[in-house]
Design an enzyme around this catalytic site. Structure first.
Site, PDB file in Angstrom:
ATOM      1  N   GLY A  46       0.835  -1.195   0.000  1.00 38.55           N
ATOM      2  CA  GLY A  46       0.000   0.000   0.000  1.00 38.55           C
ATOM      3  C   GLY A  46       0.869   1.243   0.000  1.00 38.55           C
ATOM      4  CB  SER A  52       4.084   5.392   4.234  1.00 40.28           C
ATOM      5  OG  SER A  52       3.497   4.712   3.142  1.00 40.28           O
ATOM      6  N   GLY A  75      -6.036   2.167  -6.321  1.00 34.61           N
ATOM      7  CA  GLY A  75      -6.769   2.691  -5.175  1.00 34.61           C
ATOM      8  C   GLY A  75      -7.570   1.635  -4.437  1.00 34.61           C
ATOM      9  CG  ASP A 141      -1.180   1.991   5.099  1.00 36.13           C
ATOM     10  OD1 ASP A 141      -2.352   1.826   5.492  1.00 36.13           O
ATOM     11  OD2 ASP A 141      -0.674   3.108   4.919  1.00 36.13           O
ATOM     12  CG  HIS A 144      -7.897  -0.249   5.340  1.00 39.22           C
ATOM     13  ND1 HIS A 144      -6.733  -0.377   4.628  1.00 39.22           N
ATOM     14  CD2 HIS A 144      -7.638   0.685   6.284  1.00 39.22           C
ATOM     15  CE1 HIS A 144      -5.819   0.442   5.126  1.00 39.22           C
ATOM     16  NE2 HIS A 144      -6.345   1.094   6.135  1.00 39.22           N
ATOM     17  CG  HIS A 169      -1.296   2.956   8.943  1.00 40.19           C
ATOM     18  ND1 HIS A 169      -1.742   3.766   7.920  1.00 40.19           N
ATOM     19  CD2 HIS A 169      -1.195   3.763  10.042  1.00 40.19           C
ATOM     20  CE1 HIS A 169      -1.882   5.000   8.372  1.00 40.19           C
ATOM     21  NE2 HIS A 169      -1.569   5.023   9.654  1.00 40.19           N
TER      22      HIS A 169
HETATM   23  C1  LIG Z   1      -4.250   3.595   2.529  1.00 35.57           C
HETATM   24  S1  LIG Z   1      -3.478   3.570   0.944  1.00 35.57           S
HETATM   25  C2  LIG Z   1      -1.764   3.524   1.374  1.00 35.57           C
HETATM   26  C3  LIG Z   1      -1.284   4.804   1.983  1.00 35.57           C
HETATM   27  C4  LIG Z   1       0.213   4.963   2.059  1.00 35.57           C
HETATM   28  N1  LIG Z   1       0.836   3.883   2.816  1.00 35.57           N
HETATM   29  C5  LIG Z   1       0.557   6.296   2.663  1.00 35.57           C
HETATM   30  O1  LIG Z   1       0.948   6.350   3.841  1.00 35.57           O
HETATM   31  O2  LIG Z   1       0.421   7.299   1.975  1.00 35.57           O
HETATM   32  C6  LIG Z   1      -3.803   1.905   0.403  1.00 35.57           C
HETATM   33  C7  LIG Z   1      -3.181   1.534  -0.921  1.00 35.57           C
HETATM   34  O3  LIG Z   1      -3.293   0.119  -1.033  1.00 35.57           O
HETATM   35  C8  LIG Z   1      -3.498  -0.226  -2.382  1.00 35.57           C
HETATM   36  N2  LIG Z   1      -4.148  -1.542  -2.401  1.00 35.57           N
HETATM   37  C9  LIG Z   1      -5.342  -1.885  -1.867  1.00 35.57           C
HETATM   38  N3  LIG Z   1      -5.568  -3.196  -2.028  1.00 35.57           N
HETATM   39  C10 LIG Z   1      -4.487  -3.701  -2.679  1.00 35.57           C
HETATM   40  C11 LIG Z   1      -4.128  -5.002  -3.130  1.00 35.57           C
HETATM   41  N4  LIG Z   1      -4.913  -6.067  -2.917  1.00 35.57           N
HETATM   42  N5  LIG Z   1      -2.939  -5.149  -3.760  1.00 35.57           N
HETATM   43  C12 LIG Z   1      -2.136  -4.085  -3.980  1.00 35.57           C
HETATM   44  N6  LIG Z   1      -2.422  -2.844  -3.567  1.00 35.57           N
HETATM   45  C13 LIG Z   1      -3.573  -2.636  -2.920  1.00 35.57           C
HETATM   46  C14 LIG Z   1      -4.343   0.892  -2.953  1.00 35.57           C
HETATM   47  O4  LIG Z   1      -4.159   1.002  -4.356  1.00 35.57           O
HETATM   48  C15 LIG Z   1      -3.827   2.113  -2.167  1.00 35.57           C
HETATM   49  O5  LIG Z   1      -2.888   2.841  -2.913  1.00 35.57           O
END
Ligand SMILES: C[S@@+](CC[C@H](N)C(=O)[O-])C[C@H]1O[C@@H](n2cnc3c(N)ncnc32)[C@H](O)[C@@H]1O
Length: 216
Positions: A46, A52, A75, A141, A144, A169
């Site tokens: 993520g 991050s 996303g 991260d 969710h 997280h």
């Molecule tokens: C909450 S954001 C991450 C925020 C980041 N760590 C920060 O601090 O700015 C969650 C990210 O997880 C990615 N994501 C969600 N499910 C995923 C999956 N199954 N595989 C890969 N990426 C995933 C989304 O595309 C998104 O960019």
């Protein structure tokens, strides 16, 4: 090794798109700096726009290791159009789909950290299924939902080396605090119940656990 980010790194973190507050970022940095001493890569699931990642990459640079990032860059559920955490600037105008990869790359380039990061673009379980190397730190991260958070835990936690760190997280023990569900909290409980991990610190919704046992 310093347990705080290098000059300009915190400013770059604060300037980057994303959701992580500074106190959690500093706790993530400290965990990454400590884990980097093990001489193995640091991996994040993520990355979004690289907020991050800046901290993991700076810690990786200082330790002489690589920061690996896993994201399909389309996303999470709550970041899609119409949802609370949607940012229209992250939509690819040609496809009409979210694409955070260009912003992610700009973020790391501007922070001067591109060389310390290898971005793995794809779905976390698919990449995890191909993975076979030990990691000093795994930072969860990503998605969710229970499906995604559980897959991230099952796919990546087994690769945390002995003495390495698992960082989770958005752990909200109190449902009042949640915005996208308590799946990360359930993963946190599962990690502790496994006997493989012991809690090291809690900062805001960020939990740092150390591998002190086998299995997950
Ligand atoms: C909450 S954001 C991450 C925020 C980041 N760590 C920060 O601090 O700015 C969650 C990210 O997880 C990615 N994501 C969600 N499910 C995923 C999956 N199954 N595989 C890969 N990426 C995933 C989304 O595309 C998104 O960019």
């Amino acid at each position: 090794m310093a347990m705080t980010p290098g000059p300009g790194i915190l400013a770059a973190f604060e300037a980057a798109k994303g959701f992580m507050p500074v106190d959690e970022g500093l706790a993530l940095y400290a965990a990454a700096a400590e884990a980097g001493r093990l001489g193995l890569p640091l991996l994040e699931i993520g990355s979004y726009c690289g907020r991050s990642t800046i901290l993991l990459a700076d810690a990786a640079r200082a330790a002489g290791v690589t920061a690996l990032t896993v994201d399909h860059h389309r996303g999470s559920e709550e970041q899609q159009p119409g949802w609370e955490y949607h940012d229209p600037e992250t939509v690819d105008p040609e496809l009409g789909l979210m694409d955070t990869l260009p912003t992610f790359r700009r973020t790391l380039h501007r922070a001067g950290l591109e060389d310390h990061v290898v971005a793995l673009v794809g779905r976390s379980p698919r990449i995890a299924a191909l993975w076979a190397s030990p990691l000093a730190l795994v930072f969860i991260d990503g998605g969710h939902t229970d499906e995604h958070a559980t897959a991230d835990y099952e796919g990546w936690a087994p690769h945390v080396t002995e003495g390495g760190l698992l960082v989770i997280h958005d752990v909200f023990p109190d449902p009042v605090d949640e915005f996208t569900g308590q799946a990360p909290y359930r993963v946190h409980l599962r990690a502790l119940a496994s006997g493989a991990f012991t809690e090291v610190s809690a900062t805001g919704s960020l939990r740092v656990l150390r591998r002190t046992g086998t299995g997950v």
